[in-house]
Write a protein that holds these residues in place. Structure first.
Motif, PDB file in Angstrom:
ATOM      1  N   SER A  59      46.941  47.081  43.414  1.00 25.52           N
ATOM      2  CA  SER A  59      45.792  46.156  43.377  1.00 25.52           C
ATOM      3  C   SER A  59      45.308  45.899  41.947  1.00 25.52           C
ATOM      4  CB  SER A  59      44.644  46.702  44.226  1.00 25.52           C
ATOM      5  OG  SER A  59      44.170  47.929  43.703  1.00 25.52           O
ATOM      6  N   LYS A  60      45.686  46.751  41.009  1.00 26.52           N
ATOM      7  CA  LYS A  60      45.257  46.568  39.623  1.00 26.52           C
ATOM      8  C   LYS A  60      46.229  45.709  38.812  1.00 26.52           C
ATOM      9  CE  LYS A  60      42.877  50.957  39.711  1.00 26.52           C
ATOM     10  NZ  LYS A  60      42.961  52.367  39.372  1.00 26.52           N
ATOM     11  N   SER A  61      47.391  45.383  39.392  1.00 20.99           N
ATOM     12  CA  SER A  61      48.360  44.560  38.661  1.00 20.99           C
ATOM     13  C   SER A  61      48.306  43.116  39.158  1.00 20.99           C
ATOM     14  CB  SER A  61      49.782  45.102  38.833  1.00 20.99           C
ATOM     15  OG  SER A  61      50.276  44.815  40.134  1.00 20.99           O
ATOM     16  N   ASP A  62      48.791  42.215  38.310  1.00 20.10           N
ATOM     17  CA  ASP A  62      49.060  40.842  38.711  1.00 20.10           C
ATOM     18  C   ASP A  62      50.572  40.725  38.719  1.00 20.10           C
ATOM     19  OD1 ASP A  62      46.335  40.454  38.614  1.00 20.10           O
ATOM     20  OD2 ASP A  62      46.386  38.945  37.036  1.00 20.10           O
ATOM     21  N   ALA A  63      51.133  40.456  39.873  1.00 20.16           N
ATOM     22  CA  ALA A  63      52.587  40.422  40.006  1.00 20.16           C
ATOM     23  C   ALA A  63      53.002  39.094  40.627  1.00 20.16           C
ATOM     24  CB  ALA A  63      53.053  41.589  40.860  1.00 20.16           C
ATOM     25  N   TYR A  64      53.986  38.470  40.009  1.00 19.34           N
ATOM     26  CA  TYR A  64      54.447  37.143  40.431  1.00 19.34           C
ATOM     27  C   TYR A  64      55.923  37.158  40.770  1.00 19.34           C
ATOM     28  CZ  TYR A  64      50.205  35.710  37.986  1.00 19.34           C
ATOM     29  OH  TYR A  64      48.904  35.576  37.562  1.00 19.34           O
ATOM     30  N   VAL A  78      52.135  42.290  35.324  1.00 21.55           N
ATOM     31  CA  VAL A  78      51.241  42.545  34.196  1.00 21.55           C
ATOM     32  C   VAL A  78      49.999  43.278  34.682  1.00 21.55           C
ATOM     33  CG1 VAL A  78      52.032  40.547  32.844  1.00 21.55           C
ATOM     34  CG2 VAL A  78      50.088  40.292  34.389  1.00 21.55           C
ATOM     35  N   TRP A  79      49.367  43.983  33.751  1.00 22.71           N
ATOM     36  CA  TRP A  79      48.065  44.600  33.998  1.00 22.71           C
ATOM     37  C   TRP A  79      47.090  43.968  33.014  1.00 22.71           C
ATOM     38  CZ3 TRP A  79      52.438  47.066  35.297  1.00 22.71           C
ATOM     39  CH2 TRP A  79      52.442  47.739  36.507  1.00 22.71           C
ATOM     40  N   ILE A  80      46.009  43.436  33.553  1.00 18.55           N
ATOM     41  CA  ILE A  80      45.010  42.738  32.760  1.00 18.55           C
ATOM     42  C   ILE A  80      43.747  43.603  32.721  1.00 18.55           C
ATOM     43  CG2 ILE A  80      43.684  40.604  32.530  1.00 18.55           C
ATOM     44  CD1 ILE A  80      46.841  40.388  32.269  1.00 18.55           C
ATOM     45  N   ASN A  81      43.297  43.907  31.506  1.00 20.77           N
ATOM     46  CA  ASN A  81      42.190  44.839  31.318  1.00 20.77           C
ATOM     47  C   ASN A  81      40.938  44.135  30.794  1.00 20.77           C
ATOM     48  OD1 ASN A  81      43.786  47.244  31.973  1.00 20.77           O
ATOM     49  ND2 ASN A  81      44.908  46.691  30.123  1.00 20.77           N
ATOM     50  N   ASN A  86      46.174  43.972  27.125  1.00 16.48           N
ATOM     51  CA  ASN A  86      46.903  43.880  28.382  1.00 16.48           C
ATOM     52  C   ASN A  86      48.310  44.432  28.267  1.00 16.48           C
ATOM     53  OD1 ASN A  86      44.607  42.704  29.497  1.00 16.48           O
ATOM     54  ND2 ASN A  86      45.255  40.661  28.877  1.00 16.48           N
ATOM     55  N   TYR A  87      48.906  44.712  29.410  1.00 19.98           N
ATOM     56  CA  TYR A  87      50.197  45.375  29.443  1.00 19.98           C
ATOM     57  C   TYR A  87      51.193  44.577  30.275  1.00 19.98           C
ATOM     58  CZ  TYR A  87      53.689  48.985  29.926  1.00 19.98           C
ATOM     59  OH  TYR A  87      54.863  49.672  29.887  1.00 19.98           O
ATOM     60  N   LEU A  88      52.329  44.289  29.676  1.00 19.31           N
ATOM     61  CA  LEU A  88      53.437  43.676  30.394  1.00 19.31           C
ATOM     62  C   LEU A  88      54.280  44.795  30.974  1.00 19.31           C
ATOM     63  CD1 LEU A  88      55.403  41.378  31.181  1.00 19.31           C
ATOM     64  CD2 LEU A  88      56.394  41.608  28.888  1.00 19.31           C
ATOM     65  N   TRP A 120      48.957  42.243  23.543  1.00 21.92           N
ATOM     66  CA  TRP A 120      49.895  42.552  24.620  1.00 21.92           C
ATOM     67  C   TRP A 120      50.661  43.799  24.213  1.00 21.92           C
ATOM     68  CZ3 TRP A 120      50.069  40.878  29.369  1.00 21.92           C
ATOM     69  CH2 TRP A 120      49.549  39.621  29.677  1.00 21.92           C
ATOM     70  N   ARG A 121      50.891  44.688  25.164  1.00 22.92           N
ATOM     71  CA  ARG A 121      51.711  45.876  24.932  1.00 22.92           C
ATOM     72  C   ARG A 121      52.782  45.946  26.009  1.00 22.92           C
ATOM     73  NH1 ARG A 121      46.666  49.534  23.302  1.00 22.92           N
ATOM     74  NH2 ARG A 121      46.594  48.909  21.114  1.00 22.92           N
ATOM     75  N   THR A 122      53.902  46.527  25.659  1.00 21.52           N
ATOM     76  CA  THR A 122      54.979  46.760  26.617  1.00 21.52           C
ATOM     77  C   THR A 122      55.873  47.864  26.087  1.00 21.52           C
ATOM     78  OG1 THR A 122      56.565  45.662  28.084  1.00 21.52           O
ATOM     79  CG2 THR A 122      56.663  45.055  25.738  1.00 21.52           C
ATOM     80  N   ASP A 123      56.845  48.269  26.873  1.00 21.80           N
ATOM     81  CA  ASP A 123      57.852  49.213  26.406  1.00 21.80           C
ATOM     82  C   ASP A 123      59.167  48.853  27.077  1.00 21.80           C
ATOM     83  OD1 ASP A 123      58.325  51.306  28.816  1.00 21.80           O
ATOM     84  OD2 ASP A 123      56.207  50.737  28.744  1.00 21.80           O
ATOM     85  N   THR A 124      60.254  49.300  26.461  1.00 22.43           N
ATOM     86  CA  THR A 124      61.583  49.013  26.985  1.00 22.43           C
ATOM     87  C   THR A 124      62.536  50.118  26.547  1.00 22.43           C
ATOM     88  OG1 THR A 124      63.188  47.214  27.263  1.00 22.43           O
ATOM     89  CG2 THR A 124      62.356  47.587  25.026  1.00 22.43           C
TER      90      THR A 124
END
Length: 167
Positions: A59-64, A78-81, A86-88, A120-124
């Motif tokens: 419920s805390k993520s936006d997923a498409y 994504v997570w929108i704060n 925000n986090y990808l 924006w932050r992310t990791d891979t």
């Protein structure tokens, strides 16, 4: 549904998980074959729906889910704060739709949709050179930290993109 430059974005629901998991498995397995010369691999639950149930249905993520001409081709989470940092979580695309600008279009949609983002932050994974190219050269992220350097399976690149509001 949101439309952006020929792509259709719609919120992921439980009944999308099975089809999206098949696409996610193909995408992650392709990356693993290219970079590790192994037949399959990805994060826990990428191949049985658990990953998407945990993160896309959070419920805390936006997923498409993402479609092109009505055909499902991938997804983004994504997570929108509240602080606009925000986090990808991820973007994945069916391999047959990769390497033609689709990922960049998806990222452009995300940036436009969440235009109030400051960072924006992310990791891979460290081994995934295609992801590095995509995030750094196509999306404008910078590597800010490397976790578990030199570990074939555990190395992770932490990335960040600082956004500037146009006045």
């Amino acid at each position: 549904m949101d439309c952006f430059k020929g792509l259709e974005f719609e919120v992921i629901k439980e009944d999308d998980i099975e089809k999206l998991t098949q696409i996610m498995k193909r995408a992650f397995d392709e990356d693993t074959k290219i970079h590790l010369n192994e037949p399959h691999g990805g994060p826990d639950g990428y191949d049985n729906g658990d990953f998407l149930r945990k993160y896309a249905l959070d419920s805390k993520s936006d997923a498409y889910k993402i479609a092109k001409n009505g055909r499902l081709i991938g997804a983004a989470i994504v997570w929108i704060n509240e602080d606009h940092i925000n986090y990808l979580g991820n973007i994945f695309i069916d391999p047959q739709f990769q390497n033609n600008g689709t990922g960049t279009l998806i990222w452009n949609f995300i940036e436009k949709r969440y235009s109030e983002t400051k960072v924006w932050r992310t990791d891979t994974p460290g081994y995934s050179k295609r992801n590095h190219n995509f995030y750094i050269n196509k999306c404008g992220f910078k590597v800010i930290k490397i976790l578990n350097p030199f570990s074939k399976y555990e190395e992770s690149y932490i990335m960040e993109k600082i956004m500037f509001k146009q006045e």
